[in-house]
Design a protein around this motif. Sequence first.
Motif, PDB file in Angstrom:
ATOM      1  N   GLY A 121       0.591  13.187  -4.728  1.00  0.00           N
ATOM      2  CA  GLY A 121      -0.555  14.045  -4.486  1.00  0.00           C
ATOM      3  C   GLY A 121      -1.683  13.240  -3.870  1.00  0.00           C
ATOM      4  N   PRO A 122      -2.573  13.871  -3.090  1.00  0.00           N
ATOM      5  CA  PRO A 122      -3.620  13.140  -2.358  1.00  0.00           C
ATOM      6  C   PRO A 122      -4.521  12.288  -3.246  1.00  0.00           C
ATOM      7  CG  PRO A 122      -3.460  15.410  -1.586  1.00  0.00           C
ATOM      8  CD  PRO A 122      -2.595  15.319  -2.807  1.00  0.00           C
ATOM      9  N   LEU A 123      -4.966  12.815  -4.377  1.00  0.00           N
ATOM     10  CA  LEU A 123      -5.906  12.078  -5.218  1.00  0.00           C
ATOM     11  C   LEU A 123      -5.219  10.880  -5.884  1.00  0.00           C
ATOM     12  CD1 LEU A 123      -8.653  11.691  -6.455  1.00  0.00           C
ATOM     13  CD2 LEU A 123      -8.019  13.330  -8.265  1.00  0.00           C
ATOM     14  N   ARG A 124      -4.050  11.110  -6.479  1.00  0.00           N
ATOM     15  CA  ARG A 124      -3.355  10.012  -7.150  1.00  0.00           C
ATOM     16  C   ARG A 124      -2.906   8.958  -6.148  1.00  0.00           C
ATOM     17  NH1 ARG A 124       0.938  11.743 -11.687  1.00  0.00           N
ATOM     18  NH2 ARG A 124       1.705  13.141 -10.053  1.00  0.00           N
ATOM     19  N   ASP A 125      -2.549   9.398  -4.929  1.00  0.00           N
ATOM     20  CA  ASP A 125      -2.161   8.441  -3.896  1.00  0.00           C
ATOM     21  C   ASP A 125      -3.338   7.548  -3.528  1.00  0.00           C
ATOM     22  OD1 ASP A 125      -0.233   7.475  -1.797  1.00  0.00           O
ATOM     23  OD2 ASP A 125      -1.798   8.237  -0.475  1.00  0.00           O
ATOM     24  N   LEU A 126      -4.526   8.152  -3.389  1.00  0.00           N
ATOM     25  CA  LEU A 126      -5.725   7.381  -3.062  1.00  0.00           C
ATOM     26  C   LEU A 126      -6.056   6.391  -4.178  1.00  0.00           C
ATOM     27  CD1 LEU A 126      -8.098   6.999  -1.077  1.00  0.00           C
ATOM     28  CD2 LEU A 126      -9.337   8.749  -2.374  1.00  0.00           C
ATOM     29  N   VAL A 127      -5.956   6.843  -5.415  1.00  0.00           N
ATOM     30  CA  VAL A 127      -6.238   5.963  -6.553  1.00  0.00           C
ATOM     31  C   VAL A 127      -5.208   4.836  -6.619  1.00  0.00           C
ATOM     32  CG1 VAL A 127      -6.332   5.843  -9.069  1.00  0.00           C
ATOM     33  CG2 VAL A 127      -7.422   7.753  -7.870  1.00  0.00           C
ATOM     34  N   ARG A 179      -3.427   3.490  -4.099  1.00  0.00           N
ATOM     35  CA  ARG A 179      -3.627   2.525  -3.005  1.00  0.00           C
ATOM     36  C   ARG A 179      -4.884   1.680  -3.210  1.00  0.00           C
ATOM     37  NH1 ARG A 179      -1.399   4.556   2.680  1.00  0.00           N
ATOM     38  NH2 ARG A 179       0.163   6.077   2.026  1.00  0.00           N
ATOM     39  N   GLY A 180      -5.947   2.311  -3.683  1.00  0.00           N
ATOM     40  CA  GLY A 180      -7.220   1.618  -3.744  1.00  0.00           C
ATOM     41  C   GLY A 180      -7.476   0.852  -5.023  1.00  0.00           C
ATOM     42  N   ILE A 181      -6.839   1.269  -6.129  1.00  0.00           N
ATOM     43  CA  ILE A 181      -7.154   0.657  -7.420  1.00  0.00           C
ATOM     44  C   ILE A 181      -5.896   0.198  -8.169  1.00  0.00           C
ATOM     45  CG2 ILE A 181      -8.218   1.033  -9.679  1.00  0.00           C
ATOM     46  CD1 ILE A 181     -10.036   3.132  -8.352  1.00  0.00           C
ATOM     47  N   VAL A 182      -4.994   1.131  -8.446  1.00  0.00           N
ATOM     48  CA  VAL A 182      -3.903   0.860  -9.388  1.00  0.00           C
ATOM     49  C   VAL A 182      -2.972  -0.239  -8.901  1.00  0.00           C
ATOM     50  CG1 VAL A 182      -1.898   1.844 -10.560  1.00  0.00           C
ATOM     51  CG2 VAL A 182      -4.017   3.163 -10.395  1.00  0.00           C
ATOM     52  N   ARG A 183      -2.620  -0.224  -7.623  1.00  0.00           N
ATOM     53  CA  ARG A 183      -1.673  -1.245  -7.158  1.00  0.00           C
ATOM     54  C   ARG A 183      -2.272  -2.648  -7.236  1.00  0.00           C
ATOM     55  NH1 ARG A 183      -1.479  -3.358  -1.885  1.00  0.00           N
ATOM     56  NH2 ARG A 183      -3.185  -2.658  -0.536  1.00  0.00           N
ATOM     57  N   ARG A 228       0.812  -1.220   0.000  1.00  0.00           N
ATOM     58  CA  ARG A 228       0.000   0.000   0.000  1.00  0.00           C
ATOM     59  C   ARG A 228       0.842   1.265   0.000  1.00  0.00           C
ATOM     60  NH1 ARG A 228       0.079   2.205   5.012  1.00  0.00           N
ATOM     61  NH2 ARG A 228       0.559   0.866   6.804  1.00  0.00           N
ATOM     62  N   ALA A 229       2.111   1.171   0.460  1.00  0.00           N
ATOM     63  CA  ALA A 229       2.991   2.338   0.513  1.00  0.00           C
ATOM     64  C   ALA A 229       4.427   1.861   0.670  1.00  0.00           C
ATOM     65  CB  ALA A 229       2.601   3.263   1.672  1.00  0.00           C
ATOM     66  N   ASP A 230       5.392   2.761   0.446  1.00  0.00           N
ATOM     67  CA  ASP A 230       6.803   2.444   0.654  1.00  0.00           C
ATOM     68  C   ASP A 230       7.163   2.397   2.133  1.00  0.00           C
ATOM     69  OD1 ASP A 230       7.575   2.250  -2.047  1.00  0.00           O
ATOM     70  OD2 ASP A 230       7.833   4.432  -2.207  1.00  0.00           O
ATOM     71  N   ASP A 231       6.602   3.315   2.898  1.00  0.00           N
ATOM     72  CA  ASP A 231       7.045   3.504   4.283  1.00  0.00           C
ATOM     73  C   ASP A 231       6.196   2.683   5.255  1.00  0.00           C
ATOM     74  OD1 ASP A 231       4.798   5.027   3.783  1.00  0.00           O
ATOM     75  OD2 ASP A 231       5.454   6.745   4.989  1.00  0.00           O
TER      76      ASP A 231
END
Length: 256
Positions: free
Chosen positions: A209-215, A217-221, A56-59
């Motif tokens: 950015g907040p929107l691309r990060d949400l997309v 985590r929730g969809i693209v990955r 979901r994230a690097d960190d």
Amino acid sequence: MIEGTALLDATPLLDFRADGIVRLIENRGWLRLSKHDQIGAAYDFVRDEILFGYNRADDIPASRVLADGYGQCNTKGTLLMALLRALGVPCRLHGFTIYKALQRGVVPEAVYPIAPPEILHSWVEVWNGGRWVELEGFILDRVFLGSLQQTFADTESLCGYGAGTDCLSAPPVEWTGGNTYIQKTGIARNLGTYDTPDRFYGEHGQQLGPLRDLVYRGIVRHWMNARVRSIRSGRVPRIPGLKRREPLRKEVANAA
């Protein structure tokens, strides 16, 4: 000569005292091995038993990567560092960026144009035999890499599908005491060495950015992980315009 304990410390991300990590080391009997074999055991575990994939994230902490059972360069690196420090092996992180062309084929074509031109990357450096050894070859698990080798058996130079190498048929990914690489030729910028991933991600988080990060985590990955599973099973999607025999750096320049 390595002095002090900074390169052996636990941190919020290098949480090697977590139960899962402690049990893993005890169950595998790694503490009874020589230092060389301890490094190899941790390296091989992270390379092949933690599958290539996108968290979901690097960190995220090492214990989370272990629980997920998959990771990419940054998250698998955090887990490897935690295991090494738990074994008393000094290590540090070396940060970079890579051209997004290296991720093409894993990143769906529909979203590839809006991906950042450079993506945060890192490898692990371990103190062994009186010198720093660079470890990057643990990123792609053996089955995933084997699928790329079979699909692109007619080329040695590949930039895409998570690989950046000029020696695809026999990349330096095995632990023998020396450097290992599988994405090195896709590197764009050198961000320097860090004692901990905590400090590195505090200074160099991927700026989506907040929107691309949400997309992401929730969809693209999840989409990317489905493509990774497909590649691992031998179904490798074609990258439009990929020239298999072009020199890698030219390929990167054209695709970035």
